[in-house]
Design an enzyme around this catalytic site. Sequence first.
Site, PDB file in Angstrom:
ATOM      1  N   SER A 117       0.818  -1.213   0.000  1.00 15.38           N
ATOM      2  CA  SER A 117       0.000   0.000   0.000  1.00 15.38           C
ATOM      3  C   SER A 117       0.849   1.260   0.000  1.00 15.38           C
ATOM      4  O   SER A 117       0.313   2.355  -0.156  1.00 15.38           O
ATOM      5  CB  SER A 117      -0.913   0.019   1.235  1.00 15.38           C
ATOM      6  OG  SER A 117      -0.136   0.030   2.423  1.00 15.38           O
ATOM      7  N   HIS A 138      -3.166  -3.953  -5.380  1.00 14.11           N
ATOM      8  CA  HIS A 138      -3.495  -3.486  -4.035  1.00 14.11           C
ATOM      9  C   HIS A 138      -4.988  -3.617  -3.757  1.00 14.11           C
ATOM     10  O   HIS A 138      -5.805  -2.951  -4.386  1.00 14.11           O
ATOM     11  CB  HIS A 138      -3.058  -2.028  -3.872  1.00 14.11           C
ATOM     12  CG  HIS A 138      -3.341  -1.468  -2.517  1.00 14.11           C
ATOM     13  ND1 HIS A 138      -3.769  -0.172  -2.327  1.00 14.11           N
ATOM     14  CD2 HIS A 138      -3.288  -2.035  -1.281  1.00 14.11           C
ATOM     15  CE1 HIS A 138      -3.936   0.037  -1.035  1.00 14.11           C
ATOM     16  NE2 HIS A 138      -3.661  -1.073  -0.386  1.00 14.11           N
ATOM     17  N   GLU A 150      -6.495  -1.795  -6.914  1.00 18.66           N
ATOM     18  CA  GLU A 150      -5.615  -0.921  -7.697  1.00 18.66           C
ATOM     19  C   GLU A 150      -4.557  -1.782  -8.386  1.00 18.66           C
ATOM     20  O   GLU A 150      -3.890  -2.581  -7.733  1.00 18.66           O
ATOM     21  CB  GLU A 150      -4.919   0.089  -6.796  1.00 18.66           C
ATOM     22  CG  GLU A 150      -5.845   1.094  -6.144  1.00 18.66           C
ATOM     23  CD  GLU A 150      -5.095   2.020  -5.195  1.00 18.66           C
ATOM     24  OE1 GLU A 150      -5.326   3.231  -5.264  1.00 18.66           O
ATOM     25  OE2 GLU A 150      -4.281   1.521  -4.394  1.00 18.66           O
ATOM     26  N   ASN A 188      -5.105   6.099  -1.577  1.00 16.68           N
ATOM     27  CA  ASN A 188      -4.443   6.766  -0.451  1.00 16.68           C
ATOM     28  C   ASN A 188      -4.040   8.194  -0.792  1.00 16.68           C
ATOM     29  O   ASN A 188      -4.028   9.071   0.074  1.00 16.68           O
ATOM     30  CB  ASN A 188      -3.217   5.966   0.001  1.00 16.68           C
ATOM     31  CG  ASN A 188      -3.603   4.780   0.856  1.00 16.68           C
ATOM     32  OD1 ASN A 188      -4.657   4.767   1.482  1.00 16.68           O
ATOM     33  ND2 ASN A 188      -2.753   3.766   0.886  1.00 16.68           N
TER      34      ASN A 188
END
Length: 497
Positions: A117, A138, A150, A188
């Site tokens: 991540s 991810h 992802e 993120n």
Amino acid sequence: MAVIGVIGTGVMGRGIVQLFAQAGHELRLYDTSPEAVAEAARFVAGMIDRQVAKGTIDAMAGESVKGRIIPCTALADLAGCEVVIEAIVERLDVKQQVFGELEALVGAECILASNTSSLLISAIASKCAHPERVAGLHFFNPVPLMKLAEIIPGVMTAPIVTDRLKALVEGAGHRAVTAADQPGFLVNHAGRALYTEGLRVVEEGVTDHVGVDRIVREGLGFRMGPFELLDLTGLDVSGHVMQSIYDQFLQDPRYRPSALIPPRIAAGLYGRKTGRGFYAYPDGQKQEPAEAGVPAAKHPIWLGEGVDIEAVTALVTNAGFTLVERPDDPTDPALLLALWGEDLTSAAVRLGLDPTRCVAIDPITDFERRRTLMTSPVTRHAIVDAAHALLASDGTKVSVISDSPGFVAQRVLAMIVNTGCEIAQRGIASPDDIDAAVRIGLGYPMGPLALGDRIGAARVLAILESLQRVTGDPRYRPSLWLRRRALLGLWLGQQAV
């Protein structure tokens, strides 16, 4: 059916095994601890049994899924895999070592994917003899329920690898989004705006953390406010991510962390897992202070710039307030404005109004759920109390905040939109993937570009320009993606010709 290897038996590894086993693939599960492998296999089997008990799948299908999960005791047992997904500790050296060992075992066509991540995929692949077959994959916790993944190609990743991973993810019923190998990837990265702007609002003394969360949750329709989310994810984890992304983007002011976080981490106030963060959690339940009482006050009201005359006039009539036609009426009325991007002090000076009698309402929040009332540094208490009483007269909750360009809600939304625009401008992800990832991965009511289109690109641009002008802070500089589309009258989700 593909043969997929999963390395790592933690929460993410178990979720990945369950997802792909249920999608009809053979899963080979490996960890350095045979006991951990056995426990993980039992856990996934138990999750399948629960679905059978609930009637989500039938017993025969459940047994078939469990039969496709193969515990492995040696890394060499993954030799026949077509894809191997690593979900181990977030340490670059460890991941590089594992991928190096895998290269000597698997076939030339096998894809090596990392569930990292935070680490750059290109860095993980840099020690591999064939970095072109390495990519990021991810997932989000819990993997079977968070229907998003992802896919992150590194600098050397072959396009066919991205295509194969996308087909694999979509075949399992998840949305696959492609993100460039940049700090925070897509989700993120996009999530920084809510956190950092909420923290910035509190740093400026506009309101406290409870006030921010209530406005974001009830005024904007988010599931949780930024401080509730920080407590849920853990300040130790979120604080590290904020600092890491800030540093990886070479300390771009847009991603600047807050000075409010380190003292709480130092004190061990991480959030729910320690029983206290920004909130206290006695017996695991969030403790939130009661709303402030509604004042018993009345005062003549004048409705000025931007106010929804029909809605507020109805409140005035039903609550028995007096509405006057001029700001200089001899009854000394409270002067109610509705502002976009401007602080009340600047608006009062611009309009030549008495700042001691000025208050402002945020036109962007849900008028039926929560209203935000903003004061200037010199607004008289009697004026504030009267405006509060008026806006709460039909039972709607009211948040009273100090002066701020863009109130709270406008600031938070503008920064979310601007961050999404910057992701698009940098080419980190496509507009469609940006909105889908934020909506699914972060649970926002809308993706940032769709949200900006709903507000209006020109209006978002004006809010940011006002924030930058008033505060002097470069964190509010508008993305070129936003600026150009606002000037040209284009949708924010619209690609360049």
